[in-house]
Design a protein around this motif. Sequence first.
Motif, PDB file in Angstrom:
ATOM      1  N   LEU A  62       0.807  -1.221   0.000  1.00 11.08           N
ATOM      2  CA  LEU A  62       0.000   0.000   0.000  1.00 11.08           C
ATOM      3  C   LEU A  62       0.841   1.272   0.000  1.00 11.08           C
ATOM      4  N   LEU A  63       1.749   1.385   0.975  1.00 14.42           N
ATOM      5  CA  LEU A  63       2.440   2.662   1.147  1.00 14.42           C
ATOM      6  C   LEU A  63       3.379   2.992  -0.007  1.00 14.42           C
ATOM      7  N   LEU A  64       4.227   2.036  -0.393  1.00 13.09           N
ATOM      8  CA  LEU A  64       5.214   2.345  -1.429  1.00 13.09           C
ATOM      9  C   LEU A  64       4.573   2.763  -2.755  1.00 13.09           C
ATOM     10  N   PRO A  65       3.627   1.966  -3.300  1.00 15.12           N
ATOM     11  CA  PRO A  65       3.067   2.396  -4.588  1.00 15.12           C
ATOM     12  C   PRO A  65       2.123   3.590  -4.498  1.00 15.12           C
ATOM     13  N   ARG A  66       1.511   3.813  -3.337  1.00 13.81           N
ATOM     14  CA  ARG A  66       0.530   4.899  -3.233  1.00 13.81           C
ATOM     15  C   ARG A  66       1.142   6.210  -2.731  1.00 13.81           C
ATOM     16  N   LEU A  67       2.016   6.116  -1.749  1.00 15.76           N
ATOM     17  CA  LEU A  67       2.595   7.322  -1.156  1.00 15.76           C
ATOM     18  C   LEU A  67       4.032   7.562  -1.576  1.00 15.76           C
ATOM     19  N   GLY A  68       4.753   6.512  -1.898  1.00 11.73           N
ATOM     20  CA  GLY A  68       6.164   6.656  -2.212  1.00 11.73           C
ATOM     21  C   GLY A  68       7.012   6.646  -0.952  1.00 11.73           C
ATOM     22  N   LEU A  69       8.314   6.633  -1.144  1.00  9.06           N
ATOM     23  CA  LEU A  69       9.237   6.514  -0.017  1.00  9.06           C
ATOM     24  C   LEU A  69       9.129   7.688   0.951  1.00  9.06           C
ATOM     25  N   GLU A  70       9.197   8.887   0.424  1.00  3.48           N
ATOM     26  CA  GLU A  70       9.297  10.058   1.295  1.00  3.48           C
ATOM     27  C   GLU A  70       8.063  10.225   2.173  1.00  3.48           C
ATOM     28  N   ARG A  71       6.891  10.182   1.572  1.00  2.00           N
ATOM     29  CA  ARG A  71       5.679  10.343   2.369  1.00  2.00           C
ATOM     30  C   ARG A  71       5.435   9.150   3.290  1.00  2.00           C
ATOM     31  N   SER A  72       5.944   7.981   2.918  1.00  2.00           N
ATOM     32  CA  SER A  72       5.839   6.825   3.809  1.00  2.00           C
ATOM     33  C   SER A  72       6.637   7.057   5.084  1.00  2.00           C
TER      34      SER A  72
END
Length: 328
Positions: free
Chosen positions: A237-247
């Motif tokens: 969920l986090l990596l493809p939706r938010l990306g590294l920085e926002r994760s």
Amino acid sequence: GQLYGWNTLGAVAGALAGEMLLIERFGLTGTGAVAASLNLVAALAATRLAPGLPSAEAAEPAVARPVAGPGGPAWRLMAAAAISGGLLLALEVIWFRFILLFTMGTTATFAIMLAVVLAGIGLGGLLGSAWLRRDPAAARALPLVALLAGASVLLAYATFSPAPHAGLLSRWLPTLGPYAVSGLRLMLPTSLLSGLLFTLLGQALRRHVAGESRPAGLLTLANTAGAMLGALVGGILLLPRLGLERSFLVLGGAYGLVALLCAADGPGPAPRVWRRLTLGAAAGFGLALALFPHGRLDRTLTQLWKQWGPDRVVARREGLTETVAYLA
């Protein structure tokens, strides 16, 4: 804390020995045989120790207090354990993807990063055990520890350097030494605080669940179930939706929820010094959230890759299996 700490430090030795020593000498099959043999050694040691241990009837009370209903202190503590376990495993996924932007994705890289996380957790467990021996009410610091863990996630990302000087470590790992140092700076503080948090949560849960093994079992169940979900959430969920920085921002900020759950359970009014420390940690945590360096990842990639010609990141895409950056 002692059991958790030493068991996890054994896992560090296993992760490094398997990759750096055993596979090279014995191959995959031989390394599996070594692992099986060590299990047999542990079983024989347990067989020798078992006759001297007290029986279950002597070790546990005849009637254990049940866990209170939903919303009670025990449930809040187990929720904190589940969330903190989920956050660390989600961070582990994010950390590994992040580090792989700056080094080769080999099994040695993975083993070193895994060892760093496990070493932090194990040392945190031993630190918690030593603290509880000196101060049986150390669990009052749970909100403080949770806030420090969240702040460490944010600050480690904000101050990350891809390949600092590795010093003596470069002699042992000439290729991966600098990246091992980066991994230590990025992952070790949060991992250590996570191990400390787990141990203090166990002490706090004992006030609400009778016995020795039952609260430990409930704590481990909650923490491990949360970790299982956290790994899935981080990668799917986090990596493809938010990306590294926002994760990093979301996961670091979520430690504030752990602090709130822990703050609802305390062994009585905390001394003034602990209240001040907790308020100071809350202020620092809020400041780290407010000053989070948005856009730092692109700047770091640009700075690192300028040596090959590109001077800016044109586009970056993050998916389930890789992060791709286009520079020009």
